[in-house]
Design an enzyme around this catalytic site. Structure first.
Site, PDB file in Angstrom:
ATOM      1  N   GLY A 101       0.858  -1.187   0.000  1.00 11.85           N
ATOM      2  CA  GLY A 101       0.000   0.000   0.000  1.00 11.85           C
ATOM      3  C   GLY A 101       0.893   1.235   0.000  1.00 11.85           C
ATOM      4  O   GLY A 101       2.109   1.137  -0.215  1.00 11.85           O
ATOM      5  N   HIS A 145       2.234  27.440 -19.717  1.00 13.80           N
ATOM      6  CA  HIS A 145       3.265  26.700 -20.448  1.00 13.80           C
ATOM      7  C   HIS A 145       4.645  27.268 -20.130  1.00 13.80           C
ATOM      8  O   HIS A 145       4.789  28.489 -20.082  1.00 13.80           O
ATOM      9  CB  HIS A 145       3.013  26.818 -21.950  1.00 13.80           C
ATOM     10  CG  HIS A 145       4.066  26.132 -22.768  1.00 13.80           C
ATOM     11  ND1 HIS A 145       4.110  24.763 -22.883  1.00 13.80           N
ATOM     12  CD2 HIS A 145       5.106  26.642 -23.472  1.00 13.80           C
ATOM     13  CE1 HIS A 145       5.148  24.443 -23.643  1.00 13.80           C
ATOM     14  NE2 HIS A 145       5.770  25.560 -24.016  1.00 13.80           N
TER      15      HIS A 145
END
Ligand SMILES: Cc1cc2nc3c(=O)[nH]c(=O)nc-3n(C[C@H](O)[C@H](O)[C@H](O)COP(=O)(O)OP(=O)(O)OC[C@H]3O[C@@H](n4cnc5c(N)ncnc54)[C@H](O)[C@@H]3O)c2cc1C
Length: 468
Positions: A183, A447
């Site tokens: 996990g 960007h």
């Protein structure tokens, strides 16, 4: 002498202390009882110390993998775990001090000691400094959290057979480690120790690692671990009866599809889940109910079966995540103060795992959506196709959006890759405001940033991604 409050909180972890603050903000007179250290498991033996160590691991591995390529010459770089452990403890110490300050700032009476019920609204505190103090309140919040659990018959000796609590207080590294359980806790330690040059084997009883995540995410992490040299055994069952301790370490027999394999390592880390802490609370003095796993049963406002007694965080089971504990504690406090807080939607809870590459997700996986008979459309976009991931030298991973075929509503997001634990918030917010994949695509993503992967994955839902 008995002190009287509007609210007594038992446990100062990520459920308890924010709840105490919110109740105080809303005009309640609040006491908080903590038997160990304010901040709880998350701050002292969970989220924060692991991430501090992972930061050292990440810097080390980044230098080794990309330093030279980027013109950062790494000749002579060495690693000192005792310094990394010191850094871990310093970060924890600063945050601990910050939490103590918040208690003072919000006028919360803090009692250092273990709290237990004498009556439903009467708490006895066995003070660390000696003696007892009785507190009475209109409301009580149980936020006593959880502790590591082991497998039946597997005794933790805290020297060779360890829990996460043990490894997070160690100031040195083992040369090799077998980790039981894959996990979030298991794979975070696997990733970190491997970056620290420890030989790691992960043993998982199910057929894939991080089994709660989308199957594609599990597959990519397994591939990534294999490429790095982290050994992973799935469909593998460790047998506590075959544990042997020697003066050089431990061996354990593991049943695999190919027969029994005996693994040896300097230590064994048991990372198979957690259990709630209720035994010391004397719940028998109340009508609070628990289920077979000893998790306290609550309703959507975190009320137990005992009027005026609430419970939140790990002690009610469910997500076992700090940010969930925090929200539950806030909702409970607001409800006590007479507000009508919005319920926590379990589908909008982000799950985060800080291995390398990171994993983050929320909502339905593709398989879960299809099992429910939901028609879905999938958008998927890889990090290798965005400039920022290439610049950072982290092209591994993808973002996958599961959306409703007809409405476009975002049903779930499953991501593996650089900093997805931060990026997932965009998807969670879209889910909260019932946004669609098309709306995520409409949002302008700066960007060059890693967030562009989200925009492209959303466009891919309509097969309109640009950069692939
Ligand atoms: C290794 C590890 C890494 C983790 N990393 C993350 C992560 O990155 N992100 C994330 O979201 N979650 C993470 N978690 C999970 C997170 O730590 C828990 O979900 C969170 O701590 C739960 O908060 P809580 O307040 O319910 O309980 P706890 O943090 O366990 O706090 C409970 C507090 O109650 C006190 N207490 C108990 N009984 C009594 C009593 N009778 N009287 C007084 N005080 C009492 C305890 O001493 C403790 O301080 C991690 C867990 C582990 C083990």
């Amino acid at each position: 002498m008995t002190e009287r409050f509007d609210l007594v909180v038992i446990g100062g972890g990520y459920a308890g202390y924010p709840s105490a603050i919110r109740a105080s903000q809303l005009g309640m007179k609040v006491a908080l009882v903590e038997k160990s250290k304010l901040g709880g498991n998350c701050l002292h033996r969970g989220c924060i110390p692991t991430k501090a160590l992972l930061q050292s691991a990440s810097m080390l591995s980044e230098l080794e993998r990309h330093g030279e390529e980027l013109g950062v010459l790494t000749e002579g770089v060495s690693f000192d775990y005792s310094q990394a452990a010191k850094y871990r403890d310093e970060v924890v110490g600063k945050l601990h001090e910050g939490t103590r300050y918040l208690m003072r700032k919000n006028g919360i009476a803090t009692y250092e000691g273990a709290g237990r019920f004498l009556e439903p609204k009467k708490i006895e505190v066995r003070l660390k400094e000696g003696g007892e103090q009785t507190l009475e309140a209109r409301y009580v919040l149980i936020a006593s959290g959880s502790a590591p659990r082991s497998l039946p018959g597997l005794e933790i000796d805290h020297e060779q057979v360890l829990t996460s609590d043990d490894v997070l207080t160690m100031n040195c590294l083992p040369s090799s480690l077998v980790i039981l359980g894959s996990g979030a806790v298991g794979v975070e330690f696997a990733s970190m120790y491997h970056d620290f040059d420890v030989e790691v084997t992960v043993v998982e009883i199910l057929d894939r690692i991080v089994p709660d995540e989308d199957a594609e995410v599990s597959a990519m992490l397994k591939k990534s671990f294999a490429e790095r040299g982290v050994r992973v055994l799935t469909n593998a069952k460790a047998d506590p009866k075959r544990l042997r301790k020697t003066n050089r370490g431990v061996t354990i027999g593991v049943s695999t599809e190919g027969g029994v394999e005996v693994l040896s390592a300097e230590a064994l880390l048991v990372a198979v889940g957690r259990r709630t802490i209720t035994e010391s609370l004397n719940l028998e003095a109340t009508r609070v109910e628990t289920n077979a796993r000893d998790e306290i049963l609550v309703d959507e406002y975190y009320r137990t079966a005992e009027p005026g007694v609430y419970a939140a965080g790990d002690v009610i089971g469910g997500h076992w995540l700090a940010h969930v504990a925090n929200h539950e504690g806030l909702i409970a406090a607001e409800h006590m103060a007479g507000k009508e807080p919005t319920f926590l939607d379990p589908n909008l809870v982000p799950r985060v795992t800080f291995c390398r590459p990171e994993i983050a997700s929320f909502g339905l996986t593709e398989d879960q959506a299809r099992e429910r008979g939901q028609e879905v459309r999938i958008g998927r976009f890889p990090f290798r196709a965005v400039g920022k991931a290439l610049i950072e030298g982290e092209p591994e991973g993808f973002v996958k959006i599961v959306s409703d075929e007809r409405s476009g509503l975002v049903l779930g997001v499953h991501a593996i890759g650089p900093r997805v634990t931060d990026l997932i918030s965009e998807g969670v917010f879209a889910g909260l405001v019932e946004g669609t994949a098309q709306e995520i695509a409409m949002a302008v993503h700066a960007h060059p940033t890693l967030a562009e992967v989200f925009g492209e994955a959303a466009m891919d839902v309509d097969e309109l991604a640009i950069n692939l």
